[in-house]
Every structure is written in C-alpha cells, then in structure tokens.
Design a protein around this motif. Structure first.
Motif, short mmCIF file in Angstrom:
data_model
loop_
_atom_site.label_atom_id
_atom_site.label_comp_id
_atom_site.label_asym_id
_atom_site.label_seq_id
_atom_site.Cartn_x
_atom_site.Cartn_y
_atom_site.Cartn_z
N LYS A 37 0.88 -1.17 0.00
CA LYS A 37 0.00 0.00 0.00
C LYS A 37 0.91 1.21 0.00
N LEU A 38 0.65 2.17 -0.86
CA LEU A 38 1.47 3.39 -0.87
C LEU A 38 0.56 4.61 -0.90
N GLY A 39 0.97 5.66 -0.20
CA GLY A 39 0.20 6.91 -0.20
C GLY A 39 0.49 7.72 -1.45
N ALA A 40 -0.44 8.63 -1.77
CA ALA A 40 -0.27 9.50 -2.93
C ALA A 40 1.08 10.20 -2.87
N GLY A 41 1.77 10.27 -4.01
CA GLY A 41 3.05 10.98 -4.07
C GLY A 41 4.25 10.07 -3.90
N LYS A 42 4.06 8.87 -3.38
CA LYS A 42 5.18 7.94 -3.17
C LYS A 42 5.61 7.30 -4.49
N THR A 43 6.91 7.09 -4.63
CA THR A 43 7.44 6.45 -5.83
C THR A 43 7.35 4.93 -5.71
N VAL A 44 6.84 4.28 -6.76
CA VAL A 44 6.76 2.82 -6.78
C VAL A 44 8.06 2.26 -7.32
N VAL A 45 8.39 2.59 -8.55
CA VAL A 45 9.70 2.22 -9.13
C VAL A 45 10.19 3.40 -9.96
N LYS A 46 11.51 3.45 -10.14
CA LYS A 46 12.10 4.49 -10.99
C LYS A 46 12.74 3.82 -12.21
N ALA A 47 12.80 4.56 -13.31
CA ALA A 47 13.49 4.05 -14.50
C ALA A 47 14.90 3.65 -14.11
N GLY A 48 15.32 2.44 -14.49
CA GLY A 48 16.64 1.96 -14.14
C GLY A 48 16.63 0.97 -12.98
N ASP A 49 15.57 0.98 -12.17
CA ASP A 49 15.46 0.00 -11.09
C ASP A 49 15.35 -1.42 -11.66
N THR A 50 15.99 -2.35 -10.98
CA THR A 50 15.90 -3.75 -11.39
C THR A 50 14.47 -4.26 -11.21
N CYS A 51 14.02 -5.06 -12.18
CA CYS A 51 12.69 -5.66 -12.09
C CYS A 51 12.82 -7.10 -11.62
N ASN A 52 12.59 -7.34 -10.36
CA ASN A 52 12.63 -8.73 -9.90
C ASN A 52 11.31 -9.18 -9.28
#
Lengths: 225, 225
Positions: A37-52
């Motif tokens: 669960k994440l609140g509005a404004g929080k980053t989920v993933v950024k470009a360049g983050d590993t996808c695992n």
C-alpha cells in the motif's frame, strides 16, 4: 486477504484469465503474494530499477513518466487499476524498468516475485500461454508499425509522435517538450509546428504552455479527424 | 537423422542453448520432429499463411520478402542457416507469417508442430525461459526505438528507413521502391532524396536502378559515417 477476494483481484488481469477455479485455488494457496500500500506521491519504481517482481495494481491510479534517451523531453500519463507495471521488464536482456511510476492516489498492489512468476509459468498451462501470447502480441504490433504508410500532413505527423510516445493509447497526457525539439522530431520547422499546435489548441484538443503540451484525451486526437 | 547429429543441429539455435545433455536426449527422443528439404526457388511460406509449426533452417539460404501494408514497396533480403522462420508468429494475436520465405539455395529444415513447442515449454525450464527471454528482448528493443533522438540529416533519415525495414541488420538487401514513395516516407522532396541516394551510390554504398535500391552490405551504411 480472503481467498475469494484474491480470486476476484487476480481474474481482473489477462495473465490469469481462462484459469479454472481449481487452478486459481492452487495459485492462491501455493503462491507467495506480497501486498503493498502506498500513499499518494510515493514512488513505486524508478526508470533503471531492477525488475525482480511483478506489481499488480489493484486499486488507485499511477502517474507514469517516461524520458527520451537523451532526456530532451518527457511524457507523463496515468495508469488506472487493474494494470501490471511493465510486464515486459521481467524477462529479456534489459530486466529493468524504463519508466518512473509514482502513486497519484493511494494505491494497492499485489506483488509476485520473479521466481514465483517462473513457477507459475511452469505449473499452469493457461498462465504460460497467456504470458507468451502477451509478449508475442506486443512484438507483432511493434514490428508492424514501420510498414504502415507514413502520415503526409504535419498535423498527422505530430499526432503520430504524440501517440507513439504514449504508453497507453488513451487518456490524459502531458508532454514536457520544447517546440524546437518537437520540430526536430517530426522533421519540420518550429514555425510550422507552432502553427499546427495552435490550431489544435483552438479546436480544444490540446492546451499549450511554455515547454508543455497537455492533452485532455489522446483518443480525441486519434479519432476526431 | 542420428541422435548426436540432431543434438548438434538443435544446439545451434538460441532456443535450445543452455539445455543439459540429459534434457536434449529427452527432447530428441520424445519430440516429433519433421525433416523437410526444398529445392532452390521453392516457396517455404507466404505472408498470410497460418503459423502452426516452427521451421528451423539448418542448411542453405532463404530469400525473405516483406511488403508494406499498402503494397507500395517491398524489401528482399537473405537469411542463412541457422535461423528460425518468424518465431514471433507462433503465439499472440496474429498467428500468421507476415513475410514471404523462398528457398534461394537448396534448403533443409527441422520442423516442430505448435503443440510440440507448447509441450517443450512445459517440460523444459531452460527452453521456456529462452522463449520468454527472446520475446521480452524483442519487445524491449522495439519499444525503445521511438525514444531515440530522430536523425537530423536526410541521409541519416534514409539510412534509418532502410535499416528499420530490414529483418536482419546486415547483409545484402534490395528495396523495390520508387523515389517519390521513399521521399514521402522520409518526409522530404523527391529531388533531395535523389541527390542523397546518388551521392551514396557514388560512394559505393548502394546501386540504383529504376524503382530499385540495392544495398551490398547494410552494415557498411550503418557504420561508415
């Protein structure tokens, strides 16, 4: 989460569609799911983050931001539940996200680790076929694009640029791009591009401000001609 | 075909790479393979044919012909063994070939029916991962293209057109296209396109004749600048 409710959530996603009730019960019982669960404004993933792991968005809206390779412009759009965050990043030669995903409202995810995804492709024929059909379809669509006739008018070329740079082919978009750069991208003069954009603004399709093109509904651009 | 020889043939293909000797023995023993031989000039598949088996080219050279969606131009190139005929056509929403494949020399294929392919993805983790990695990689490459900076000179735009319409990014190609159509595709005048092509011919990169552009080696166009 109650098992029945989990079923309903999973069945919203094409990857699980067509699975029998029995299979889904096994999936629900034997797969390690994460709940986030994440609140509005929080980053989920950024470009360049590993996808695992796979993020299944089950509630809320994400803001998706994509940058040009040289960071010369960027595009912001929205993605509503149900949706998976960049499914194509979990396999292949570049197993990283290529876009930023930020919670625009409060959001909820079901997450599944890559090893669990691999196990699901092993244990369930329907899941495996859904996965392979998804990838093959994406490839087929992308490969076919260059064989379409190129648009001849400048407005059509601008619209094609805007739609080719949209992750989802509808909805609200913001392009952070200078007119000089857009002119280079569509191979025309800044003046002509400005003229076409202003005409589109006059017709209520877009809103212009410095370095910014806002599109209320991309589908209106694609189907109003 | 002797089992050992079949191993060697299969191991040439990325789909089977990384499989253990034990697994390959099971594959060789339990998979229904077809063996096909065609003389030079014979058609293997035509654009629009249903794809219900995979053709593994193990000997010889194929001529590949692709048409624009409106049949306004076409491209001919070569594909040498080892190679698979349009792997991306066996799953997804359009399970048909989109190109013509004709034997240029005598050719030999190993063929595997779709149901056998599905079974291989079920029984062998490595095969399944190879398949999914292949598809995901293709998707990632294709999706990334639009985010590259567009070329600014006309010659670069012409070269990009030629390379984007090549199935394999090297070797001999013949483009059957009129200069007026190429000019439309790269959004410039026929006269400018003619000038650029003639200059490229002068430098020995291409050979021009009416409605035809012959490229000796595409890689020279891509890397001589």
């Amino acid at each position: 989460m109650a098992v029945l409710q989990l079923f309903d959530k999973l069945l919203q996603f094409p990857l699980f569609q067509g699975m029998s009730r029995d299979d889904l019960e096994i999936v629900a019982g034997h797969t390690r799911f994460g709940f986030m669960k994440l609140g509005a404004g929080k980053t989920v993933v950024k470009a360049g983050d590993t996808c695992n792991q796979l993020y299944f968005l089950i509630n809320g809206i994400l803001k998706v931001r994509t940058y040009a390779d040289d960071y010369g412009y960027s595009v912001e759009e929205q993605m509503a539940a149900p949706n998976i965050v960049q499914l194509e990043s979990i396999f292949g030669y570049y197993q990283r996200y290529t876009r930023d995903f930020v919670a625009q409202t409060d959001v909820n995810f079901i997450t599944i680790d890559k090893e669990e995804v691999v196990r699901l492709t092993e244990d369930f024929l329907v899941f495996r076929l859904n996965m392979m059909n998804h990838f093959a379809t994406q490839t087929q669509k992308q490969m076919r694009q260059v064989w379409n006739r190129q648009p001849q008018s400048l407005e059509e070329r601008v619209v094609r640029f805007l739609s080719q740079h949209s992750y989802y082919p509808a909805g609200h978009k913001v392009f952070n791009i200078l007119m000089t750069r857009l002119a280079e991208e569509v191979n025309d003069s800044r003046l002509n591009v400005s003229r076409v954009l202003n005409d589109m603004q006059y017709r209520g399709l877009i809103t212009l401000s410095r370095g910014k093109i806002e599109i209320k509904q991309l589908e209106r651009l694609l189907y109003t001609k």
